[in-house]
Design a protein around this motif. Structure first.
Motif, mmCIF file in Angstrom:
data_model
loop_
_atom_site.group_PDB
_atom_site.id
_atom_site.type_symbol
_atom_site.label_atom_id
_atom_site.label_comp_id
_atom_site.label_asym_id
_atom_site.label_seq_id
_atom_site.Cartn_x
_atom_site.Cartn_y
_atom_site.Cartn_z
ATOM 1 N N GLY A 93 0.786 -1.156 -0.080
ATOM 2 C CA GLY A 93 -0.104 -0.036 -0.115
ATOM 3 C C GLY A 93 0.842 1.143 0.090
ATOM 4 N N VAL A 94 0.525 2.217 -0.656
ATOM 5 C CA VAL A 94 1.282 3.562 -1.085
ATOM 6 C C VAL A 94 0.904 4.472 0.013
ATOM 7 C CG1 VAL A 94 1.675 5.367 -2.510
ATOM 8 C CG2 VAL A 94 1.395 3.100 -3.509
ATOM 9 N N LEU A 95 1.512 5.026 0.930
ATOM 10 C CA LEU A 95 1.293 5.974 1.811
ATOM 11 C C LEU A 95 2.328 7.316 1.421
ATOM 12 C CD1 LEU A 95 -0.499 6.462 4.249
ATOM 13 C CD2 LEU A 95 1.462 6.248 5.667
ATOM 14 N N ASN A 96 1.770 8.149 0.730
ATOM 15 C CA ASN A 96 2.680 9.275 0.473
ATOM 16 C C ASN A 96 2.289 10.249 1.590
ATOM 17 O OD1 ASN A 96 3.840 8.594 -1.968
ATOM 18 N ND2 ASN A 96 1.993 8.797 -3.144
ATOM 19 N N VAL A 97 3.160 10.692 2.196
ATOM 20 C CA VAL A 97 3.194 11.734 3.488
ATOM 21 C C VAL A 97 3.889 13.071 2.767
ATOM 22 C CG1 VAL A 97 2.931 10.211 5.096
ATOM 23 C CG2 VAL A 97 5.160 10.669 4.522
ATOM 24 N N SER B 120 1.744 15.019 -3.705
ATOM 25 C CA SER B 120 1.975 13.592 -4.709
ATOM 26 C C SER B 120 0.999 13.585 -5.948
ATOM 27 C CB SER B 120 1.849 12.307 -3.902
ATOM 28 O OG SER B 120 1.613 11.329 -4.739
ATOM 29 N N PHE B 121 1.371 13.160 -7.022
ATOM 30 C CA PHE B 121 0.203 13.216 -8.042
ATOM 31 C C PHE B 121 -1.088 12.638 -7.858
ATOM 32 C CE2 PHE B 121 -0.390 9.242 -10.581
ATOM 33 C CZ PHE B 121 0.596 8.581 -10.039
ATOM 34 N N SER B 122 -0.757 11.387 -7.028
ATOM 35 C CA SER B 122 -1.988 10.533 -6.725
ATOM 36 C C SER B 122 -2.771 10.713 -5.539
ATOM 37 C CB SER B 122 -1.117 9.142 -6.944
ATOM 38 O OG SER B 122 -0.381 9.097 -5.977
ATOM 39 N N VAL C 234 10.665 2.442 3.280
ATOM 40 C CA VAL C 234 10.823 3.747 3.082
ATOM 41 C C VAL C 234 11.325 4.245 1.613
ATOM 42 C CG1 VAL C 234 13.191 3.931 3.932
ATOM 43 C CG2 VAL C 234 11.877 5.805 3.828
ATOM 44 N N ASP C 235 10.268 4.988 1.039
ATOM 45 C CA ASP C 235 10.721 5.220 -0.589
ATOM 46 C C ASP C 235 11.402 6.510 -0.555
ATOM 47 O OD1 ASP C 235 10.509 6.117 -3.172
ATOM 48 O OD2 ASP C 235 8.103 5.814 -3.140
ATOM 49 N N THR C 236 12.863 6.354 -0.696
ATOM 50 C CA THR C 236 13.607 7.702 -0.870
ATOM 51 C C THR C 236 14.997 7.175 -1.412
ATOM 52 O OG1 THR C 236 14.836 9.158 0.777
ATOM 53 C CG2 THR C 236 14.912 6.580 1.327
ATOM 54 N N LEU D 50 15.265 -1.823 -5.866
ATOM 55 C CA LEU D 50 15.903 -1.064 -6.918
ATOM 56 C C LEU D 50 15.186 -0.955 -8.027
ATOM 57 C CD1 LEU D 50 19.462 -3.280 -6.731
ATOM 58 C CD2 LEU D 50 18.950 -0.872 -6.010
ATOM 59 N N MET D 51 14.597 0.282 -8.429
ATOM 60 C CA MET D 51 13.687 0.553 -9.507
ATOM 61 C C MET D 51 14.552 1.291 -10.519
ATOM 62 S SD MET D 51 10.156 3.202 -9.599
ATOM 63 C CE MET D 51 11.296 4.269 -10.589
ATOM 64 N N HIS D 52 14.105 0.861 -11.827
ATOM 65 C CA HIS D 52 14.641 1.654 -13.005
ATOM 66 C C HIS D 52 14.124 3.133 -13.289
ATOM 67 C CE1 HIS D 52 14.954 2.685 -17.138
ATOM 68 N NE2 HIS D 52 16.441 2.304 -17.156
ATOM 69 N N GLY E 134 6.183 4.083 -16.044
ATOM 70 C CA GLY E 134 6.006 5.661 -15.951
ATOM 71 C C GLY E 134 7.182 6.415 -15.563
ATOM 72 N N PHE E 135 8.397 5.840 -15.126
ATOM 73 C CA PHE E 135 9.590 6.750 -14.844
ATOM 74 C C PHE E 135 10.465 6.749 -16.038
ATOM 75 C CE2 PHE E 135 7.768 5.926 -10.619
ATOM 76 C CZ PHE E 135 8.229 6.949 -10.085
ATOM 77 N N ALA E 136 10.776 7.817 -16.776
ATOM 78 C CA ALA E 136 11.609 7.877 -17.985
ATOM 79 C C ALA E 136 11.123 6.957 -18.933
ATOM 80 C CB ALA E 136 13.040 7.766 -17.623
ATOM 81 N N TRP F 272 10.292 -9.357 -8.525
ATOM 82 C CA TRP F 272 9.777 -7.987 -9.433
ATOM 83 C C TRP F 272 8.752 -7.384 -8.209
ATOM 84 C CZ3 TRP F 272 12.503 -5.764 -13.024
ATOM 85 C CH2 TRP F 272 13.333 -6.663 -13.838
ATOM 86 N N LEU F 273 9.013 -6.111 -8.059
ATOM 87 C CA LEU F 273 7.592 -5.098 -7.843
ATOM 88 C C LEU F 273 7.419 -4.338 -8.885
ATOM 89 C CD1 LEU F 273 6.226 -3.390 -5.686
ATOM 90 C CD2 LEU F 273 8.326 -2.211 -5.245
ATOM 91 N N VAL F 274 5.935 -4.196 -9.167
ATOM 92 C CA VAL F 274 5.416 -3.481 -10.370
ATOM 93 C C VAL F 274 4.703 -2.389 -9.851
ATOM 94 C CG1 VAL F 274 4.443 -3.371 -12.733
ATOM 95 C CG2 VAL F 274 5.974 -5.259 -11.926
ATOM 96 N N VAL G 176 0.321 -0.300 -4.826
ATOM 97 C CA VAL G 176 -1.043 0.385 -4.990
ATOM 98 C C VAL G 176 -1.388 1.455 -4.151
ATOM 99 C CG1 VAL G 176 -1.335 -1.999 -6.113
ATOM 100 C CG2 VAL G 176 -2.317 -1.649 -3.747
ATOM 101 N N HIS G 177 -2.504 2.027 -4.452
ATOM 102 C CA HIS G 177 -3.366 2.937 -3.596
ATOM 103 C C HIS G 177 -4.633 2.131 -3.348
ATOM 104 C CE1 HIS G 177 -0.666 5.269 -6.255
ATOM 105 N NE2 HIS G 177 -0.654 6.070 -5.444
ATOM 106 N N ASP G 178 -5.434 1.370 -4.212
ATOM 107 C CA ASP G 178 -6.576 0.864 -4.026
ATOM 108 C C ASP G 178 -6.223 -0.732 -3.433
ATOM 109 O OD1 ASP G 178 -9.006 -0.519 -3.830
ATOM 110 O OD2 ASP G 178 -9.261 -0.381 -5.851
HETATM 111 N N1 PMM Z 1 5.841 4.775 -8.039
HETATM 112 C C1 PMM Z 1 5.834 5.895 -7.583
HETATM 113 C C2 PMM Z 1 6.775 6.104 -6.606
HETATM 114 N N2 PMM Z 1 7.604 5.325 -5.988
HETATM 115 N N3 PMM Z 1 8.358 3.039 -6.145
HETATM 116 C C3 PMM Z 1 8.717 1.919 -6.675
HETATM 117 N N4 PMM Z 1 9.598 1.115 -6.363
HETATM 118 N N5 PMM Z 1 7.851 1.600 -7.848
HETATM 119 C C4 PMM Z 1 7.018 2.491 -8.355
HETATM 120 O O1 PMM Z 1 6.403 2.303 -9.567
HETATM 121 C C5 PMM Z 1 6.971 3.970 -7.850
HETATM 122 C C6 PMM Z 1 7.659 4.290 -6.650
HETATM 123 C C7 PMM Z 1 4.750 7.159 -8.053
HETATM 124 O O2 PMM Z 1 3.750 6.841 -7.645
HETATM 125 P P1 PMM Z 1 3.269 7.676 -6.267
HETATM 126 O O3 PMM Z 1 3.261 9.295 -6.353
HETATM 127 O O4 PMM Z 1 1.563 7.138 -6.509
HETATM 128 O O5 PMM Z 1 3.695 7.011 -5.003
#
Ligand code: PMM
Length: 294
Positions: free
Chosen positions: A29-33, A37-39, A105-107, A149-151, A200-202, A227-229, A270-272
């Motif tokens: 689950g995505v938690l953007n603090v 954030s776009f979503s 942690v998304d950093t 490790l994301m591309h 969606g990244f590059a 794989w994480l997608v 995911v968000h949902d």
């Molecule tokens: N997408 C977003 C942010 N972080 N991390 C990984 N590993 N994979 C993703 O596809 C990814 C990410 C952008 O989406 P958000 O703004 O909804 O978090």
């Protein structure tokens, strides 16, 4: 014919825990603090509200929660490490007191990763695949954390200028192999790594569609890692369903998530959560119709 079953991996986590991948699809689950954030911009900017939102995702079946304090939206204002720590770490600390569900942690910043891991996070999710700061890998290694490790190419500010590929799957695999080598050099165990094609990244929309169709591409499979997608609410979906707000893209997100799972994704971001748990159970039943799911 659908692709063959996913390979199984056991990813060690701090505290003697582990994450088994390749059986049931795991839902992150995505938690953007973040305020922008776009979503889901701004919805979870205050810590008590963010913790409640994460607990609701866990109640809905999330297997992990990914906490991010910097928006990755194209053109978003960069955040310094102190601000990112101030946004994300209190939420991570509160969550790890209230749940055993692993927190990521998304950093891209070592200082943020260190503070988050000290507060109890178990995974580091680096959207730059160690290109922003390779020393992030030492931090993950020192804590025994898993490392995603994301591309991506460049930064969210300039990534679309670099969305130029002759063979997107082969080039993503090649560039992820560089990230894997940096992680191993820094002492991260191979078993601790999870890869992400960076939908969606590059990537232009066509590149994202191709990657989703070809997650089973030999160059990607040859990396032999889980794989994480993340397709959830991303703008490339609009090329299929038209100009909809991010939450209105949830049905399209679920359809794309099912395809990702059938193509080999072990985890979906995911968000949902409730919808994604149902969608992933369906995909799991189909992909395991003649194998074992537990
Ligand atoms: N997408 C977003 C942010 N972080 N991390 C990984 N590993 N994979 C993703 O596809 C990814 C990410 C952008 O989406 P958000 O703004 O909804 O978090």
């Amino acid at each position: 014919m659908l692709p063959t079953a996913r390979r199984r991996y056991t990813v060690p986590l701090p505290g003697g825990r582990s994450l088994v991948l390749g059986t049931r699809t795991r839902v992150m689950g995505v938690l953007n603090v973040t305020p922008d954030s776009f979503s889901d911009g701004g919805r979870h900017a205050d810590p008590p509200h963010a913790v409640d939102a994460a607990l609701a995702m866990i109640a809905a079946g999330a297997d992990l929660i990914d906490v991010g304090g910097e928006s990755t939206r194209p053109g978003a204002t960069p955040v310094d490490a102190d601000d990112e720590i101030r946004r994300a770490v209190p939420v991570i600390a509160a969550l790890t007191r209230q749940t055993d569900v692993p927190i990521s942690v998304d950093t891209t910043k070592p200082a943020v990763a260190r503070a988050a891991l000290d507060a109890g996070a178990a995974l580091v999710n680096d959207i730059s695949g160690l290109r922003h700061d390779p020393s992030l890998a030492q931090v993950a290694a020192g804590h025994g954390a898993a490392l995603v490790l994301m591309h991506m190419r460049g930064t969210p500010a300039d990534m679309y200028d670099r969305a130029d590929y002759a063979d997107v799957c082969a080039e993503v695999a090649d560039e992820l192999a560089w990230s894997v080598a940096r992680a191993l050099d820094a002492g991260v165990g191979r078993a601790s790594l999870i890869l992400d094609p960076g939908i969606g990244f590059a990537k232009r929309a066509a590149h994202s569609w191709t990657l989703l169709r070809q997650l089973g591409h030999p160059a990607l499979v040859a990396l032999d890692l889980p794989w994480l997608v993340g397709v959830s609410r991303k703008s490339f979906l609009q090329t299929a369903v038209g100009n909809l707000s991010p939450p209105a893209r949830d049905p399209a997100s679920l359809a794309a998530a099912v395809v990702a799972i059938l193509g080999g994704a072990h985890l979906i971001r995911v968000h949902d959560v409730a919808g994604s748990v149902q969608a992933s159970r369906v995909a799991d039943m189909i992909s395991a119709a003649d194998t074992d799911v537990s």
